[in-house]
Design a protein around this motif. Structure first.
Motif, PDB file in Angstrom:
ATOM      1  N   HIS A 197     -23.501 -86.048  62.236  1.00  0.00           N
ATOM      2  CA  HIS A 197     -24.264 -85.662  63.318  1.00  0.00           C
ATOM      3  C   HIS A 197     -24.462 -84.160  63.252  1.00  0.00           C
ATOM      4  O   HIS A 197     -23.547 -83.316  62.739  1.00  0.00           O
ATOM      5  N   PHE A 198     -25.393 -83.727  64.125  1.00  0.00           N
ATOM      6  CA  PHE A 198     -25.578 -82.135  64.265  1.00  0.00           C
ATOM      7  C   PHE A 198     -25.276 -81.815  65.583  1.00  0.00           C
ATOM      8  O   PHE A 198     -25.781 -82.628  66.671  1.00  0.00           O
ATOM      9  N   VAL A 199     -24.899 -80.697  66.086  1.00  0.00           N
ATOM     10  CA  VAL A 199     -25.015 -80.159  67.378  1.00  0.00           C
ATOM     11  C   VAL A 199     -25.795 -79.025  67.345  1.00  0.00           C
ATOM     12  O   VAL A 199     -25.614 -77.837  66.911  1.00  0.00           O
ATOM     13  N   LEU A 200     -26.734 -78.857  68.547  1.00  0.00           N
ATOM     14  CA  LEU A 200     -27.667 -77.811  68.627  1.00  0.00           C
ATOM     15  C   LEU A 200     -27.438 -76.986  69.747  1.00  0.00           C
ATOM     16  O   LEU A 200     -27.114 -77.692  70.797  1.00  0.00           O
ATOM     17  N   GLU A 201     -27.170 -75.756  69.895  1.00  0.00           N
ATOM     18  CA  GLU A 201     -27.072 -74.950  71.127  1.00  0.00           C
ATOM     19  C   GLU A 201     -27.961 -73.989  71.288  1.00  0.00           C
ATOM     20  O   GLU A 201     -28.530 -73.323  70.473  1.00  0.00           O
ATOM     21  N   TYR A 202     -28.566 -73.424  72.533  1.00  0.00           N
ATOM     22  CA  TYR A 202     -29.662 -72.686  72.879  1.00  0.00           C
ATOM     23  C   TYR A 202     -29.188 -72.021  74.095  1.00  0.00           C
ATOM     24  O   TYR A 202     -28.666 -72.562  74.962  1.00  0.00           O
ATOM     25  N   ARG A 203     -30.216 -70.675  74.251  1.00  0.00           N
ATOM     26  CA  ARG A 203     -30.011 -70.062  75.482  1.00  0.00           C
ATOM     27  C   ARG A 203     -31.006 -69.001  75.759  1.00  0.00           C
ATOM     28  O   ARG A 203     -31.595 -68.717  74.515  1.00  0.00           O
ATOM     29  N   LYS A 204     -31.250 -68.962  76.958  1.00  0.00           N
ATOM     30  CA  LYS A 204     -32.342 -67.958  76.930  1.00  0.00           C
ATOM     31  C   LYS A 204     -32.081 -66.531  77.075  1.00  0.00           C
ATOM     32  O   LYS A 204     -30.931 -66.340  77.483  1.00  0.00           O
ATOM     33  N   THR A 205     -32.818 -65.376  76.578  1.00  0.00           N
ATOM     34  CA  THR A 205     -32.389 -63.951  76.606  1.00  0.00           C
ATOM     35  C   THR A 205     -33.807 -62.979  76.763  1.00  0.00           C
ATOM     36  O   THR A 205     -34.701 -63.519  76.520  1.00  0.00           O
ATOM     37  N   ASN A 206     -33.500 -61.901  77.126  1.00  0.00           N
ATOM     38  CA  ASN A 206     -34.592 -61.066  77.081  1.00  0.00           C
ATOM     39  C   ASN A 206     -34.245 -60.048  75.897  1.00  0.00           C
ATOM     40  O   ASN A 206     -35.062 -58.839  76.177  1.00  0.00           O
ATOM     41  N   ILE A 225     -27.242 -85.244  67.421  1.00  0.00           N
ATOM     42  CA  ILE A 225     -28.587 -85.115  66.688  1.00  0.00           C
ATOM     43  C   ILE A 225     -28.432 -85.684  65.240  1.00  0.00           C
ATOM     44  O   ILE A 225     -27.703 -85.068  64.474  1.00  0.00           O
ATOM     45  N   LYS A 226     -28.994 -87.098  64.846  1.00  0.00           N
ATOM     46  CA  LYS A 226     -28.831 -87.132  63.524  1.00  0.00           C
ATOM     47  C   LYS A 226     -29.782 -86.823  62.543  1.00  0.00           C
ATOM     48  O   LYS A 226     -29.317 -86.777  61.403  1.00  0.00           O
ATOM     49  N   GLY A 227     -30.842 -86.049  62.858  1.00  0.00           N
ATOM     50  CA  GLY A 227     -31.643 -85.709  61.872  1.00  0.00           C
ATOM     51  C   GLY A 227     -31.527 -84.031  61.496  1.00  0.00           C
ATOM     52  O   GLY A 227     -30.522 -83.472  62.203  1.00  0.00           O
ATOM     53  N   THR A 228     -32.585 -83.542  61.016  1.00  0.00           N
ATOM     54  CA  THR A 228     -32.481 -81.966  60.568  1.00  0.00           C
ATOM     55  C   THR A 228     -33.383 -81.190  61.384  1.00  0.00           C
ATOM     56  O   THR A 228     -33.865 -80.082  60.960  1.00  0.00           O
ATOM     57  N   GLU A 229     -34.099 -81.889  62.423  1.00  0.00           N
ATOM     58  CA  GLU A 229     -34.971 -80.929  63.427  1.00  0.00           C
ATOM     59  C   GLU A 229     -34.809 -81.758  64.858  1.00  0.00           C
ATOM     60  O   GLU A 229     -34.555 -82.651  65.026  1.00  0.00           O
ATOM     61  N   TYR A 230     -35.151 -80.926  65.643  1.00  0.00           N
ATOM     62  CA  TYR A 230     -35.155 -81.308  67.163  1.00  0.00           C
ATOM     63  C   TYR A 230     -36.001 -80.487  67.859  1.00  0.00           C
ATOM     64  O   TYR A 230     -36.237 -79.318  67.460  1.00  0.00           O
ATOM     65  N   THR A 231     -36.668 -81.308  68.990  1.00  0.00           N
ATOM     66  CA  THR A 231     -37.707 -80.691  69.830  1.00  0.00           C
ATOM     67  C   THR A 231     -37.280 -80.423  71.047  1.00  0.00           C
ATOM     68  O   THR A 231     -36.938 -81.409  71.818  1.00  0.00           O
ATOM     69  N   LEU A 232     -37.126 -79.259  71.669  1.00  0.00           N
ATOM     70  CA  LEU A 232     -36.890 -79.197  73.143  1.00  0.00           C
ATOM     71  C   LEU A 232     -38.061 -78.884  73.970  1.00  0.00           C
ATOM     72  O   LEU A 232     -39.047 -78.175  73.687  1.00  0.00           O
ATOM     73  N   SER A 233     -38.627 -79.764  74.950  1.00  0.00           N
ATOM     74  CA  SER A 233     -39.855 -79.910  75.461  1.00  0.00           C
ATOM     75  C   SER A 233     -39.645 -79.603  77.161  1.00  0.00           C
ATOM     76  O   SER A 233     -38.592 -79.744  77.456  1.00  0.00           O
ATOM     77  N   GLY A 234     -40.640 -79.483  77.469  1.00  0.00           N
ATOM     78  CA  GLY A 234     -40.714 -79.209  79.041  1.00  0.00           C
ATOM     79  C   GLY A 234     -39.943 -78.040  79.592  1.00  0.00           C
ATOM     80  O   GLY A 234     -39.584 -78.047  80.715  1.00  0.00           O
TER      81      GLY A 234
END
Length: 508
Positions: A197-206, A225-234
């Motif tokens: 699987h994959f691990v996606l990390e994200y954070r907000k910045t200016n 995450i099993k695939g090679t793309e991911y959508t963060l919504s909302g």
């Protein structure tokens, strides 16, 4: 001279940006160095733990196998001791019988001799020496309990560190930022069928460019995450950018992070300006509610203190009729300046509050939700010079749509004291689209994206989001991108209908 100053200023700006970039890289190196030291200590501790566990297993196996050998030794020894005891007894009896037989040969009396011979024959027939086995029940061979550790030794000698997946590669071209959602797409540099699987990390910045170590929010994580793309919504786009990184994991360990990618997530973010709203409005950052008492409670306390100090008694009368007072009966123009403070931007019947961020260019979108029992409200934009007594839509400096649920429901677009009735059901949420450069202000059903009305004009001054509310409240949602559906509708609606000119012949 001026040209040289401008050139020097550009050089200074370039050097300052480069210095900031180098400092950020130094901070990253120091942070990485600390990480190397901490992680090295962790993996050494884990290695010690693994080897201690291996030693424990070997000790346990040695103890078990040693016990098996000792049990085999005891079993064989007991069998041989039993055989030895039986043979010794048989030999002793046989020697005694042999001696008796030898003495019987000296008997002279035929009758006694015959008797002795019969006894000897019977005893020989029953003698244990002729009934015992003269073959050892067990052998002294113990080779079946020997072990061959050559294979295990080879396995131990072949011990290596776990295979670590390579770092994925995020493809910025394939990534998509739209409708307050971000789709991240990545790939592996080479095929690896052991990835689990994959691990996606994200954070907000200016900050644009590489992620910074200091003064940044913590990374948020999405695991398994099993695939090679991911959508963060909302998402609420309340920062200019977002950093993303991803890493692959096999069944045992996680690999290196991908090179971080920074995507632009800019959207209009503003709060309601509670320092300059009408005194009859209770204002929070993203919520405004009409308050018929306004600052009267504090005003009465101050007046009471003043009257008490002067020995005068003031009788306050409430001439308001039962039920909800109309806007014209709740004017606060006579309130003490000490109560209003700076909140005298709007007064009289202009129950207005503006946003705290001006719009000077670009395309922007925000949404407003009214309370179900809200009697009257307006949503729109206005120039900064909107008069303190002016209501939204009643001047040539403001544009809005107005909802009135006081006696009967009316829904209209207003500008320059002209109104155009809208034969549309009032939606629960209203979306506001402002194209400053294109001179367009559109209102939508925020849920269905149905177009409600469009003003077309030329904005000559910075705009402020404007809101009017009476007997109710409005909730504001910002940090929203212009929805894709709205963009498509704008393309199809441009030049068709619904402009400010359509209000010129319609009076309020």
């Amino acid at each position: 001279m001026e040209a040289q100053k401008e050139a020097l200023q550009r050089i200074i700006s370039t050097l300052a940006n480069k210095n900031e970039e180098i400092q950020n890289f130094i901070d990253t190196l120091n942070h990485t160095l600390k990480g190397v030291q901490a992680n090295s200590s962790n993996v050494i501790a884990e290695l010690d733990e693994e080897f201690d566990g291996l030693y424990a297993i070997l000790d346990e196996m040695k103890e078990s196998m040693t016990s098996s050998i000792k049990q085999e030794q005891a079993h064989k020894s007991q069998e041989l001791q039993n055989q030895l005891s039986q043979c010794s007894n048989a030999l002793e009896n046989s020697e005694e019988l042999l001696e008796f037989a030898a003495r019987s040969l000296d008997i002279k009396d035929p009758e006694e001799f015959s008797k002795a011979a019969r006894q000897i024959k019977d005893r020989v027939t029953m003698a244990s020496a002729f009934r015992i086995s003269l073959k050892p029940k067990v052998s002294d061979n113990m080779t079946h309990l020997m072990v061959d550790f050559s294979q295990e030794r080879q396995m131990l000698q072949a011990l290596k560190f776990l295979p670590v997946p390579k770092a994925p590669e995020i493809d910025p071209v394939e990534c998509l930022v739209a409708d307050n959602a971000v789709t991240i797409v990545w790939r592996m540099p080479e095929e690896d069928n052991k990835i689990d699987h994959f691990v996606l990390e994200y954070r907000k910045t200016n900050f644009d460019g590489l992620p910074r170590v200091k003064d940044e929010t913590c990374w948020e994580l999405i695991d398994y995450i099993k695939g090679t793309e991911y959508t963060l919504s909302g998402l609420k786009f309340d920062s200019k950018y977002m950093n993303f990184r991803v890493r692959a994991c096999n069944k045992a360990v996680a690999g290196e992070y991908s090179d971080p990618v920074t995507l632009e997530t800019k959207a209009l973010v503003f709060n309601l300006d509670n320092t300059s709203s009408h005194l009859n409005l209770k204002v929070e950052d993203s919520y405004v509610e009409w308050d018929p008492t306004g600052g009267k409670g504090q005003e009465n306390k101050i007046k009471g203190k003043e009257n008490k100090g002067s020995g005068q008694i003031t009788v306050l009368k409430n001439n308001t009729r039962s039920g909800t007072p109309s806007p014209k009966r709740t004017s606060i123009s006579s309130r003490s300046p000490s109560i209003r403070g700076s909140r005298d931007r709007f007064t009289g019947e202009s129950y207005t509050v503006l946003g705290d961020t001006a719009i000077e260019s670009g395309q922007h979108y925000w949404e407003v939700r009214a309370q179900k029992d809200c009697k009257s409200y307006s949503v729109g934009v206005a120039y900064k010079n909107l008069g303190k007594f002016d209501q939204l839509g009643k001047t040539n400096t403001s544009w809005c749509i107005h909802v009135n649920n006081w006696l009967q429901t009316t829904f209209a677009a207003k500008h320059n004291n002209k109104a155009k009735a809208l034969d549309i059901t009032v939606p629960d949420r209203i979306g506001v689209y402002c194209d400053f450069d294109g001179g367009q202000l559109s209102f939508y059903n925020a849920s269905s994206k149905q177009l409600l009305y469009t003003f077309k004009t030329k904005f000559t001054q910075p705009l402020l989001p404007g809101f009017m509310v009476w007997c109710g409240g409005l909730a504001l949602s910002t940090g929203l991108q212009v929805p894709s559906a709205v963009k498509m509708l704008q393309k199809s609606e441009n030049g068709l209908s619904g402009s400010a000119s359509s209000l010129t012949n319609v009076t309020q």
